[in-house]
Design an enzyme around this catalytic site. Structure first.
Site, PDB file in Angstrom:
ATOM      1  N   ASN A  11      21.948 -14.899  -4.645  1.00 32.60           N
ATOM      2  CA  ASN A  11      22.181 -13.810  -5.667  1.00 32.60           C
ATOM      3  C   ASN A  11      22.507 -12.579  -5.011  1.00 32.60           C
ATOM      4  O   ASN A  11      21.683 -11.963  -4.192  1.00 32.60           O
ATOM      5  CB  ASN A  11      20.807 -13.613  -6.554  1.00 32.60           C
ATOM      6  CG  ASN A  11      21.024 -12.728  -7.722  1.00 32.60           C
ATOM      7  OD1 ASN A  11      21.670 -11.776  -7.354  1.00 32.60           O
ATOM      8  ND2 ASN A  11      20.496 -13.276  -8.784  1.00 32.60           N
ATOM      9  N   HIS A  14      21.747  -7.258  -5.960  1.00 32.86           N
ATOM     10  CA  HIS A  14      21.439  -5.991  -5.287  1.00 32.86           C
ATOM     11  C   HIS A  14      22.258  -5.405  -4.101  1.00 32.86           C
ATOM     12  O   HIS A  14      21.916  -4.281  -3.756  1.00 32.86           O
ATOM     13  CB  HIS A  14      19.920  -6.211  -4.960  1.00 32.86           C
ATOM     14  CG  HIS A  14      19.058  -6.477  -6.178  1.00 32.86           C
ATOM     15  ND1 HIS A  14      18.880  -5.783  -7.177  1.00 32.86           N
ATOM     16  CD2 HIS A  14      18.414  -7.691  -6.561  1.00 32.86           C
ATOM     17  CE1 HIS A  14      18.096  -6.187  -8.102  1.00 32.86           C
ATOM     18  NE2 HIS A  14      17.872  -7.413  -7.826  1.00 32.86           N
ATOM     19  N   HIS A  47      24.297 -11.787 -11.986  1.00 34.66           N
ATOM     20  CA  HIS A  47      23.977 -11.520 -13.417  1.00 34.66           C
ATOM     21  C   HIS A  47      24.734 -10.232 -13.646  1.00 34.66           C
ATOM     22  O   HIS A  47      24.375  -8.983 -13.314  1.00 34.66           O
ATOM     23  CB  HIS A  47      22.397 -11.252 -13.248  1.00 34.66           C
ATOM     24  CG  HIS A  47      21.673 -10.912 -14.604  1.00 34.66           C
ATOM     25  ND1 HIS A  47      20.418 -10.732 -14.715  1.00 34.66           N
ATOM     26  CD2 HIS A  47      22.283 -10.894 -15.766  1.00 34.66           C
ATOM     27  CE1 HIS A  47      20.077 -10.701 -16.004  1.00 34.66           C
ATOM     28  NE2 HIS A  47      21.120 -10.767 -16.594  1.00 34.66           N
ATOM     29  N   ARG A  49      24.357  -7.924 -16.041  1.00 35.55           N
ATOM     30  CA  ARG A  49      23.588  -7.315 -17.281  1.00 35.55           C
ATOM     31  C   ARG A  49      24.204  -6.508 -18.316  1.00 35.55           C
ATOM     32  O   ARG A  49      25.164  -5.864 -18.133  1.00 35.55           O
ATOM     33  CB  ARG A  49      22.279  -6.293 -16.732  1.00 35.55           C
ATOM     34  CG  ARG A  49      21.631  -7.190 -15.699  1.00 35.55           C
ATOM     35  CD  ARG A  49      20.342  -6.400 -15.246  1.00 35.55           C
ATOM     36  NE  ARG A  49      19.354  -6.267 -16.398  1.00 35.55           N
ATOM     37  CZ  ARG A  49      18.227  -6.936 -16.414  1.00 35.55           C
ATOM     38  NH1 ARG A  49      17.817  -7.635 -15.333  1.00 35.55           N
ATOM     39  NH2 ARG A  49      17.255  -6.759 -17.502  1.00 35.55           N
ATOM     40  N   ARG A  53      23.892  -2.453 -14.638  1.00 27.93           N
ATOM     41  CA  ARG A  53      23.309  -1.500 -13.801  1.00 27.93           C
ATOM     42  C   ARG A  53      23.755  -2.022 -12.457  1.00 27.93           C
ATOM     43  O   ARG A  53      23.241  -1.274 -11.325  1.00 27.93           O
ATOM     44  CB  ARG A  53      21.663  -1.799 -13.969  1.00 27.93           C
ATOM     45  CG  ARG A  53      21.104  -2.906 -13.752  1.00 27.93           C
ATOM     46  CD  ARG A  53      19.661  -2.708 -13.613  1.00 27.93           C
ATOM     47  NE  ARG A  53      19.156  -2.614 -15.052  1.00 27.93           N
ATOM     48  CZ  ARG A  53      17.971  -3.049 -15.450  1.00 27.93           C
ATOM     49  NH1 ARG A  53      17.024  -3.581 -14.706  1.00 27.93           N
ATOM     50  NH2 ARG A  53      17.549  -3.100 -16.765  1.00 27.93           N
ATOM     51  N   GLU A  74      24.582 -15.198 -14.557  1.00 30.49           N
ATOM     52  CA  GLU A  74      23.449 -15.140 -15.336  1.00 30.49           C
ATOM     53  C   GLU A  74      23.899 -14.252 -16.303  1.00 30.49           C
ATOM     54  O   GLU A  74      24.787 -13.240 -16.264  1.00 30.49           O
ATOM     55  CB  GLU A  74      22.559 -14.518 -14.333  1.00 30.49           C
ATOM     56  CG  GLU A  74      21.832 -15.382 -13.729  1.00 30.49           C
ATOM     57  CD  GLU A  74      20.839 -14.845 -12.655  1.00 30.49           C
ATOM     58  OE1 GLU A  74      19.989 -13.639 -13.213  1.00 30.49           O
ATOM     59  OE2 GLU A  74      20.280 -15.246 -11.636  1.00 30.49           O
ATOM     60  N   THR A 105      14.410  -9.853 -14.457  1.00 33.76           N
ATOM     61  CA  THR A 105      14.105 -10.655 -15.468  1.00 33.76           C
ATOM     62  C   THR A 105      12.627 -11.105 -15.434  1.00 33.76           C
ATOM     63  O   THR A 105      12.232 -11.832 -14.532  1.00 33.76           O
ATOM     64  CB  THR A 105      15.038 -11.826 -15.330  1.00 33.76           C
ATOM     65  OG1 THR A 105      16.288 -11.368 -15.158  1.00 33.76           O
ATOM     66  CG2 THR A 105      14.816 -12.648 -16.708  1.00 33.76           C
ATOM     67  N   GLU A 155      16.326 -23.575 -15.070  1.00 27.17           N
ATOM     68  CA  GLU A 155      15.994 -22.836 -13.832  1.00 27.17           C
ATOM     69  C   GLU A 155      14.524 -22.278 -14.064  1.00 27.17           C
ATOM     70  O   GLU A 155      14.359 -21.546 -15.000  1.00 27.17           O
ATOM     71  CB  GLU A 155      16.739 -21.745 -13.478  1.00 27.17           C
ATOM     72  CG  GLU A 155      16.315 -21.096 -12.105  1.00 27.17           C
ATOM     73  CD  GLU A 155      17.582 -20.090 -11.686  1.00 27.17           C
ATOM     74  OE1 GLU A 155      18.631 -20.393 -11.686  1.00 27.17           O
ATOM     75  OE2 GLU A 155      17.081 -19.002 -10.928  1.00 27.17           O
ATOM     76  N   HIS A 195      13.483 -16.671  -8.360  1.00 33.47           N
ATOM     77  CA  HIS A 195      12.706 -15.517  -8.736  1.00 33.47           C
ATOM     78  C   HIS A 195      11.683 -15.297  -7.656  1.00 33.47           C
ATOM     79  O   HIS A 195      10.758 -15.865  -7.720  1.00 33.47           O
ATOM     80  CB  HIS A 195      12.259 -15.115 -10.117  1.00 33.47           C
ATOM     81  CG  HIS A 195      12.296 -14.139 -10.683  1.00 33.47           C
ATOM     82  ND1 HIS A 195      11.612 -13.055 -10.339  1.00 33.47           N
ATOM     83  CD2 HIS A 195      13.251 -13.205 -11.399  1.00 33.47           C
ATOM     84  CE1 HIS A 195      11.892 -11.839 -10.646  1.00 33.47           C
ATOM     85  NE2 HIS A 195      12.989 -11.893 -11.413  1.00 33.47           N
TER      86      HIS A 195
HETATM   87  N1  PXP Z   1      17.284 -16.666 -11.033  1.00 31.04           N
HETATM   88  C1  PXP Z   1      17.290 -15.824 -12.019  1.00 31.04           C
HETATM   89  C2  PXP Z   1      17.514 -16.410 -13.525  1.00 31.04           C
HETATM   90  C3  PXP Z   1      17.081 -14.654 -11.970  1.00 31.04           C
HETATM   91  O1  PXP Z   1      17.210 -13.767 -13.221  1.00 31.04           O
HETATM   92  C4  PXP Z   1      16.838 -13.866 -10.566  1.00 31.04           C
HETATM   93  C5  PXP Z   1      16.678 -12.335 -10.610  1.00 31.04           C
HETATM   94  O2  PXP Z   1      18.100 -11.647 -10.793  1.00 31.04           O
HETATM   95  C6  PXP Z   1      16.935 -14.786  -9.524  1.00 31.04           C
HETATM   96  C7  PXP Z   1      17.101 -15.996  -9.824  1.00 31.04           C
HETATM   97  C8  PXP Z   1      16.665 -14.272  -8.273  1.00 31.04           C
HETATM   98  O3  PXP Z   1      15.719 -13.621  -7.977  1.00 31.04           O
HETATM   99  P1  PXP Z   1      15.269 -12.666  -6.960  1.00 31.04           P
HETATM  100  O4  PXP Z   1      16.299 -11.773  -6.838  1.00 31.04           O
HETATM  101  O5  PXP Z   1      13.758 -12.333  -7.136  1.00 31.04           O
HETATM  102  O6  PXP Z   1      15.461 -13.649  -5.811  1.00 31.04           O
END
Ligand code: PXP
Length: 253
Positions: A11, A14, A47, A49, A53, A74, A105, A155, A195
């Site tokens: 992901n 960030h 994602h 959003r 952001r 996402e 989330t 998920e 997550h």
């Molecule tokens: N899966 C989903 C559905 C999420 O919303 C997120 C966070 O954006 C993640 C996985 C990844 O989580 P993390 O960034 O904490 O590894």
């Protein structure tokens, strides 16, 4: 099932968070996606959003055009996001709950309790050839509800597990995840998780034989500051593979 390789989705949200802190083009999440592919990621997760952001519409466009790995898009279950998903047709769409005031989330989607027509909504994505995944808490009721909606993938939210204190609280949460994953497999639903996963927390989740994919972001991007993105992904991949191999070995012994 347990012998199949566990996939890693990286992901990259960030990277965009850091870029947006200054408003320019650097660091570019699409460049991070390219690096993730080279380091052995099996997919990219982003994602979009509602408040934009981190990931932007332009990022999604460029990810679709420039990255060969499957994109896991996402999205909140809104008409705006549905239109964007149908326009880009990513490999998968992971439907998540979204609140503007949350930092990330915070919970899974309440599939069992929602009064929206999630089946109809998911159906429009499925009809377009997009694999639908529902991001849910490790709760059998939610798995059963996802089955009724016709989702091919769930998920499981691992945030509570990752935040639980070591010992009985964490063990209990791991057990909930294992039971939910087992139920998903029984119903023919493919199980993913994500997550909050880190080097320290990923092993027991990777060892669950029903788990097919982990989506990991924040920790990898944070680690990249210290040791580089490539080495963070390679290490995460190795920890996942080792945990899965050890679990397979223990089962066949
Ligand atoms: N899966 C989903 C559905 C999420 O919303 C997120 C966070 O954006 C993640 C996985 C990844 O989580 P993390 O960034 O904490 O590894």
């Amino acid at each position: 099932m347990g012998s199949r390789r566990l996939r890693l989705g990286v992901n990259i949200d960030h990277v965009a968070t850091i870029r947006n802190a200054r408003g320019g083009p650097h660091p570019d999440p699409v460049r991070a996606a390219r690096m993730a592919a080279a380091a052995g990621a099996d997919g990219i997760t982003a994602h979009l959003r509602e408040d934009r952001r981190h990931i932007s519409d332009g990022d999604i466009q460029r990810l679709m055009e420039q990255i060969d790995l499957p994109l896991n898009f996402e999205m909140a279950a809104t008409e705006e996001m549905l239109e964007i998903a149908l326009r880009h047709k990513p490999h998968a769409a992971c439907i998540v709950p979204e609140r503007r005031e949350e930092r990330t989330t915070e919970n899974g989607l309440d599939v069992a309790g929602t009064n929206m027509d999630l089946k109809g909504y998911a159906g429009r994505l499925l009809d377009a050839g997009i694999r639908v995944s529902l991001f849910i808490d490790p709760d059998i009721r939610q798995i059963d509800a996802a089955h009724e909606v016709g989702a091919p993938v769930v998920e499981i939210h691992t945030g509570t597990y990752c935040e639980a204190a070591a010992g009985s609280a964490r063990d209990a949460e791991l057990e909930r995840i294992e039971m939910a994953a087992g139920r998903a497999t029984e119903l023919g639903i493919e199980c993913h998780a994500g997550h909050g996963l880190s080097f320290g927390m990923v092993g027991p989740i990777a060892a669950i034989p029903d788990m097919m994919e982990l989506n990991i972001g924040h920790f990898l991007i944070g680690e990249a500051i210290f040791g580089g993105l490539e080495s963070a992904i390679i290490r995460m991949r190795a920890l996942m593979d080792n945990a899965r191999a050890a679990a397979n070995g223990a089962r066949s012994a």
